[in-house]
Design a protein around this motif. Sequence first.
Motif, PDB file in Angstrom:
ATOM      1  N   TYR A  44       0.832  -1.192   0.000  1.00 28.03           N
ATOM      2  CA  TYR A  44       0.000   0.000   0.000  1.00 28.03           C
ATOM      3  C   TYR A  44       0.867   1.242   0.000  1.00 28.03           C
ATOM      4  O   TYR A  44       2.038   1.213   0.362  1.00 28.03           O
ATOM      5  CB  TYR A  44      -0.941   0.009   1.208  1.00 28.03           C
ATOM      6  CG  TYR A  44      -0.305   0.550   2.465  1.00 28.03           C
ATOM      7  CD1 TYR A  44      -0.595   1.836   2.908  1.00 28.03           C
ATOM      8  CD2 TYR A  44       0.598  -0.197   3.198  1.00 28.03           C
ATOM      9  CE1 TYR A  44      -0.002   2.350   4.046  1.00 28.03           C
ATOM     10  CE2 TYR A  44       1.191   0.302   4.336  1.00 28.03           C
ATOM     11  CZ  TYR A  44       0.891   1.578   4.762  1.00 28.03           C
ATOM     12  OH  TYR A  44       1.486   2.081   5.886  1.00 28.03           O
ATOM     13  N   SER A  45       0.249   2.323  -0.416  1.00 27.21           N
ATOM     14  CA  SER A  45       0.831   3.648  -0.283  1.00 27.21           C
ATOM     15  C   SER A  45      -0.280   4.533   0.252  1.00 27.21           C
ATOM     16  O   SER A  45      -1.406   4.480  -0.227  1.00 27.21           O
ATOM     17  CB  SER A  45       1.326   4.153  -1.638  1.00 27.21           C
ATOM     18  OG  SER A  45       1.859   5.448  -1.493  1.00 27.21           O
ATOM     19  N   CYS A  46       0.043   5.324   1.260  1.00 26.15           N
ATOM     20  CA  CYS A  46      -0.981   6.166   1.873  1.00 26.15           C
ATOM     21  C   CYS A  46      -0.359   7.511   2.214  1.00 26.15           C
ATOM     22  O   CYS A  46       0.720   7.566   2.805  1.00 26.15           O
ATOM     23  CB  CYS A  46      -1.528   5.496   3.134  1.00 26.15           C
ATOM     24  SG  CYS A  46      -2.819   6.455   3.960  1.00 26.15           S
ATOM     25  N   GLN A  47      -1.053   8.568   1.823  1.00 19.93           N
ATOM     26  CA  GLN A  47      -0.610   9.917   2.161  1.00 19.93           C
ATOM     27  C   GLN A  47      -1.772  10.682   2.767  1.00 19.93           C
ATOM     28  O   GLN A  47      -2.912  10.577   2.308  1.00 19.93           O
ATOM     29  CB  GLN A  47      -0.088  10.648   0.936  1.00 19.93           C
ATOM     30  CG  GLN A  47       1.224  10.103   0.455  1.00 19.93           C
ATOM     31  CD  GLN A  47       1.907  11.037  -0.514  1.00 19.93           C
ATOM     32  OE1 GLN A  47       1.329  11.978  -1.019  1.00 19.93           O
ATOM     33  NE2 GLN A  47       3.175  10.778  -0.763  1.00 19.93           N
ATOM     34  N   TYR A  48      -1.440  11.463   3.801  1.00 20.58           N
ATOM     35  CA  TYR A  48      -2.424  12.282   4.492  1.00 20.58           C
ATOM     36  C   TYR A  48      -2.111  13.748   4.241  1.00 20.58           C
ATOM     37  O   TYR A  48      -0.966  14.176   4.388  1.00 20.58           O
ATOM     38  CB  TYR A  48      -2.393  12.002   5.995  1.00 20.58           C
ATOM     39  CG  TYR A  48      -3.207  12.983   6.798  1.00 20.58           C
ATOM     40  CD1 TYR A  48      -4.563  12.791   6.993  1.00 20.58           C
ATOM     41  CD2 TYR A  48      -2.614  14.119   7.340  1.00 20.58           C
ATOM     42  CE1 TYR A  48      -5.315  13.697   7.717  1.00 20.58           C
ATOM     43  CE2 TYR A  48      -3.354  15.034   8.071  1.00 20.58           C
ATOM     44  CZ  TYR A  48      -4.704  14.820   8.248  1.00 20.58           C
ATOM     45  OH  TYR A  48      -5.441  15.724   8.966  1.00 20.58           O
ATOM     46  N   LEU A  54      -5.251   9.454   1.290  1.00 20.72           N
ATOM     47  CA  LEU A  54      -5.360   8.796  -0.012  1.00 20.72           C
ATOM     48  C   LEU A  54      -4.621   7.469   0.078  1.00 20.72           C
ATOM     49  O   LEU A  54      -3.442   7.442   0.428  1.00 20.72           O
ATOM     50  CB  LEU A  54      -4.743   9.665  -1.111  1.00 20.72           C
ATOM     51  CG  LEU A  54      -4.658   9.050  -2.494  1.00 20.72           C
ATOM     52  CD1 LEU A  54      -6.059   8.873  -3.073  1.00 20.72           C
ATOM     53  CD2 LEU A  54      -3.807   9.898  -3.408  1.00 20.72           C
ATOM     54  N   ILE A  55      -5.313   6.364  -0.214  1.00 21.04           N
ATOM     55  CA  ILE A  55      -4.753   5.029  -0.080  1.00 21.04           C
ATOM     56  C   ILE A  55      -4.754   4.347  -1.437  1.00 21.04           C
ATOM     57  O   ILE A  55      -5.779   4.320  -2.124  1.00 21.04           O
ATOM     58  CB  ILE A  55      -5.580   4.170   0.910  1.00 21.04           C
ATOM     59  CG1 ILE A  55      -5.682   4.856   2.265  1.00 21.04           C
ATOM     60  CG2 ILE A  55      -4.960   2.791   1.086  1.00 21.04           C
ATOM     61  CD1 ILE A  55      -6.953   5.610   2.428  1.00 21.04           C
ATOM     62  N   ILE A  56      -3.597   3.792  -1.815  1.00 14.13           N
ATOM     63  CA  ILE A  56      -3.487   3.004  -3.045  1.00 14.13           C
ATOM     64  C   ILE A  56      -3.047   1.603  -2.632  1.00 14.13           C
ATOM     65  O   ILE A  56      -2.041   1.443  -1.942  1.00 14.13           O
ATOM     66  CB  ILE A  56      -2.472   3.604  -4.023  1.00 14.13           C
ATOM     67  CG1 ILE A  56      -2.903   5.012  -4.426  1.00 14.13           C
ATOM     68  CG2 ILE A  56      -2.309   2.712  -5.252  1.00 14.13           C
ATOM     69  CD1 ILE A  56      -1.895   5.743  -5.283  1.00 14.13           C
ATOM     70  N   GLN A 121       1.699   8.498   5.372  1.00 17.13           N
ATOM     71  CA  GLN A 121       2.723   9.545   5.332  1.00 17.13           C
ATOM     72  C   GLN A 121       2.006  10.897   5.365  1.00 17.13           C
ATOM     73  O   GLN A 121       1.065  11.128   4.608  1.00 17.13           O
ATOM     74  CB  GLN A 121       3.553   9.413   4.066  1.00 17.13           C
ATOM     75  CG  GLN A 121       4.592  10.489   3.916  1.00 17.13           C
ATOM     76  CD  GLN A 121       5.297  10.413   2.569  1.00 17.13           C
ATOM     77  OE1 GLN A 121       4.936   9.629   1.703  1.00 17.13           O
ATOM     78  NE2 GLN A 121       6.296  11.247   2.391  1.00 17.13           N
ATOM     79  N   ILE A 122       2.454  11.776   6.234  1.00 19.82           N
ATOM     80  CA  ILE A 122       1.846  13.099   6.334  1.00 19.82           C
ATOM     81  C   ILE A 122       2.609  14.047   5.428  1.00 19.82           C
ATOM     82  O   ILE A 122       3.827  14.179   5.534  1.00 19.82           O
ATOM     83  CB  ILE A 122       1.852  13.599   7.793  1.00 19.82           C
ATOM     84  CG1 ILE A 122       1.025  12.646   8.648  1.00 19.82           C
ATOM     85  CG2 ILE A 122       1.320  15.022   7.876  1.00 19.82           C
ATOM     86  CD1 ILE A 122       1.069  12.929  10.122  1.00 19.82           C
ATOM     87  N   VAL A 123       1.887  14.682   4.506  1.00 17.68           N
ATOM     88  CA  VAL A 123       2.504  15.625   3.568  1.00 17.68           C
ATOM     89  C   VAL A 123       1.785  16.963   3.674  1.00 17.68           C
ATOM     90  O   VAL A 123       0.606  17.018   3.991  1.00 17.68           O
ATOM     91  CB  VAL A 123       2.441  15.118   2.107  1.00 17.68           C
ATOM     92  CG1 VAL A 123       3.270  13.867   1.932  1.00 17.68           C
ATOM     93  CG2 VAL A 123       1.023  14.873   1.660  1.00 17.68           C
TER      94      VAL A 123
END
Length: 139
Positions: A44-48, A54-56, A121-123
């Motif tokens: 998975y890849s997840c960014q906040y 957003l989760i892929i 991950q917080i961006v």
Amino acid sequence: MDISKIPKFVIWVGIAAFILVVLYAIYTYYVTSYLPPYLEYFTYSCQYANGTSLIIITAKQNLENVTVYNFYENSTCNLGNINYGSMNACSVNNNIIIGNAYVRIYYTVNGNQYEAILPCQIVESKGGILSGLFSLFSH
């Protein structure tokens, strides 16, 4: 008991078996303590950013009934079934909890249901969820 009467072949087989058991124990400990269980089924890849995660998800096996929630399970998206080698994505409203944004992913593999709680991950983002999506692919 006289050890010298035991054939050397039997002694070497015993030593080799002991070494194999020790190596297997070390390997099992390493695999079970360092690799999260969900990695067998998906990556998975997840960014906040700006209150949204957003989760892929990329399936390593056929996944059924994949549902993503925020940590408190008051925001959700249903990804349905994801076939081996396929990707799917969605976003959920989310909050930062003790310095991290977490998502819960529920999924079924071969009739068994699993849950994974994963950090995002917080961006910093000024362009909303689309800029978060573009930054995922820019790495």
